[in-house]
Scaffold this motif. Structure first.
Motif, mmCIF file in Angstrom:
data_model
loop_
_atom_site.group_PDB
_atom_site.id
_atom_site.type_symbol
_atom_site.label_atom_id
_atom_site.label_comp_id
_atom_site.label_asym_id
_atom_site.label_seq_id
_atom_site.Cartn_x
_atom_site.Cartn_y
_atom_site.Cartn_z
ATOM 1 N N MET A 35 10.823 6.326 -12.572
ATOM 2 C CA MET A 35 10.487 6.883 -11.269
ATOM 3 C C MET A 35 9.013 7.268 -11.216
ATOM 4 S SD MET A 35 11.954 10.319 -9.436
ATOM 5 C CE MET A 35 11.180 11.356 -10.657
ATOM 6 N N ARG A 36 8.526 7.910 -12.277
ATOM 7 C CA ARG A 36 7.111 8.301 -12.323
ATOM 8 C C ARG A 36 6.214 7.074 -12.346
ATOM 9 N NH1 ARG A 36 5.350 12.760 -10.727
ATOM 10 N NH2 ARG A 36 3.651 12.635 -12.185
ATOM 11 N N ASN A 37 6.630 6.045 -13.079
ATOM 12 C CA ASN A 37 5.851 4.818 -13.151
ATOM 13 C C ASN A 37 5.784 4.156 -11.776
ATOM 14 O OD1 ASN A 37 4.368 2.781 -14.469
ATOM 15 N ND2 ASN A 37 6.190 1.526 -14.667
ATOM 16 N N MET A 38 6.917 4.105 -11.078
ATOM 17 C CA MET A 38 6.928 3.521 -9.741
ATOM 18 C C MET A 38 6.047 4.332 -8.809
ATOM 19 S SD MET A 38 8.612 0.760 -9.888
ATOM 20 C CE MET A 38 8.783 0.408 -8.154
ATOM 21 N N SER A 39 6.077 5.643 -8.951
ATOM 22 C CA SER A 39 5.243 6.503 -8.130
ATOM 23 C C SER A 39 3.772 6.225 -8.397
ATOM 24 C CB SER A 39 5.567 7.969 -8.417
ATOM 25 O OG SER A 39 4.747 8.815 -7.648
ATOM 26 N N LEU A 43 1.045 4.649 -5.775
ATOM 27 C CA LEU A 43 -0.221 5.327 -5.508
ATOM 28 C C LEU A 43 -1.392 4.375 -5.734
ATOM 29 C CD1 LEU A 43 -1.789 7.892 -4.826
ATOM 30 C CD2 LEU A 43 -1.686 8.499 -7.242
ATOM 31 N N ALA A 44 -1.360 3.629 -6.826
ATOM 32 C CA ALA A 44 -2.434 2.674 -7.114
ATOM 33 C C ALA A 44 -2.501 1.598 -6.033
ATOM 34 C CB ALA A 44 -2.222 2.035 -8.488
ATOM 35 N N ARG A 45 -1.338 1.114 -5.595
ATOM 36 C CA ARG A 45 -1.310 0.095 -4.538
ATOM 37 C C ARG A 45 -1.895 0.653 -3.247
ATOM 38 N NH1 ARG A 45 4.049 -0.463 -3.069
ATOM 39 N NH2 ARG A 45 3.517 0.929 -1.385
ATOM 40 N N ASP A 46 -1.514 1.888 -2.902
ATOM 41 C CA ASP A 46 -2.027 2.513 -1.684
ATOM 42 C C ASP A 46 -3.541 2.699 -1.759
ATOM 43 O OD1 ASP A 46 0.550 2.580 -0.728
ATOM 44 O OD2 ASP A 46 0.839 4.737 -1.095
ATOM 45 N N GLN A 47 -4.035 3.092 -2.925
ATOM 46 C CA GLN A 47 -5.479 3.272 -3.084
ATOM 47 C C GLN A 47 -6.202 1.933 -2.991
ATOM 48 O OE1 GLN A 47 -5.655 5.453 -6.784
ATOM 49 N NE2 GLN A 47 -5.694 7.409 -5.730
ATOM 50 N N ALA A 48 -5.602 0.885 -3.551
ATOM 51 C CA ALA A 48 -6.208 -0.449 -3.468
ATOM 52 C C ALA A 48 -6.273 -0.908 -2.018
ATOM 53 C CB ALA A 48 -5.422 -1.442 -4.317
ATOM 54 N N HIS A 49 -5.222 -0.657 -1.258
ATOM 55 C CA HIS A 49 -5.219 -1.032 0.160
ATOM 56 C C HIS A 49 -6.287 -0.252 0.925
ATOM 57 C CE1 HIS A 49 -1.914 -3.845 0.577
ATOM 58 N NE2 HIS A 49 -1.202 -3.109 -0.259
ATOM 59 N N THR A 50 -6.433 1.022 0.598
ATOM 60 C CA THR A 50 -7.446 1.843 1.254
ATOM 61 C C THR A 50 -8.845 1.310 0.961
ATOM 62 O OG1 THR A 50 -6.029 3.794 1.128
ATOM 63 C CG2 THR A 50 -8.382 4.184 1.433
ATOM 64 N N LEU A 51 -9.095 0.965 -0.303
ATOM 65 C CA LEU A 51 -10.398 0.409 -0.662
ATOM 66 C C LEU A 51 -10.642 -0.935 0.015
ATOM 67 C CD1 LEU A 51 -10.537 1.275 -4.470
ATOM 68 C CD2 LEU A 51 -11.912 2.284 -2.631
ATOM 69 N N LEU A 52 -9.614 -1.768 0.052
ATOM 70 C CA LEU A 52 -9.753 -3.065 0.717
ATOM 71 C C LEU A 52 -10.023 -2.888 2.209
ATOM 72 C CD1 LEU A 52 -9.645 -6.131 0.522
ATOM 73 C CD2 LEU A 52 -7.171 -5.992 0.868
ATOM 74 N N ASP A 53 -9.316 -1.969 2.844
ATOM 75 C CA ASP A 53 -9.549 -1.698 4.263
ATOM 76 C C ASP A 53 -10.975 -1.215 4.500
ATOM 77 O OD1 ASP A 53 -6.966 -2.440 4.879
ATOM 78 O OD2 ASP A 53 -6.210 -0.377 5.030
ATOM 79 N N ALA A 54 -11.463 -0.332 3.631
ATOM 80 C CA ALA A 54 -12.831 0.175 3.767
ATOM 81 C C ALA A 54 -13.839 -0.960 3.589
ATOM 82 C CB ALA A 54 -13.083 1.285 2.746
ATOM 83 N N TYR A 55 -13.593 -1.838 2.628
ATOM 84 C CA TYR A 55 -14.488 -2.975 2.409
ATOM 85 C C TYR A 55 -14.504 -3.884 3.633
ATOM 86 C CZ TYR A 55 -16.276 -7.370 0.572
ATOM 87 O OH TYR A 55 -16.993 -8.525 0.400
ATOM 88 N N CYS A 56 -13.304 -4.187 4.155
ATOM 89 C CA CYS A 56 -13.227 -5.055 5.343
ATOM 90 C C CYS A 56 -13.938 -4.422 6.529
ATOM 91 C CB CYS A 56 -11.769 -5.351 5.693
ATOM 92 S SG CYS A 56 -10.962 -6.433 4.495
ATOM 93 N N ASP A 57 -13.790 -3.122 6.712
ATOM 94 C CA ASP A 57 -14.490 -2.432 7.799
ATOM 95 C C ASP A 57 -16.001 -2.524 7.618
ATOM 96 O OD1 ASP A 57 -12.072 -1.739 8.930
ATOM 97 O OD2 ASP A 57 -12.104 0.336 8.178
#
Length: 72
Positions: A35-39, A43-57
């Motif tokens: 459960m902790r590993n999935m969490s 979190l890492a996936r969400d942060q990667a998406h945030t960084l990708l969105d910022a880069y695209c912007d």
């Protein structure tokens, strides 16, 4: 001799019960770790998406500035 056999039976029963308890605790720990590993993975996936969105912007804004300056 009968007492020795009873003692062996009691120890075997106790050992089996302890093994079952240990296995249950191990399963519980494994489930918690998963459960902790999935969490952490989420979190890492969400942060990667945030960084990708910022880069695209940033790229979009840069391209808009280039177009605005008639450089493209």
């Amino acid at each position: 001799m009968k007492l020795d056999m009873q003692l062996i039976a009691d120890l075997t029963h106790t050992s089996t019960a302890q093994k079952q308890l240990f296995m249950a605790k191990l399963d519980e720990f494994a489930a918690y770790a998963q459960m902790r590993n999935m969490s952490a993975m989420n979190l890492a996936r969400d942060q990667a998406h945030t960084l990708l969105d910022a880069y695209c912007d940033t790229v979009d804004r840069s391209m808009a500035e280039i177009r605005k300056a008639d450089l493209a």
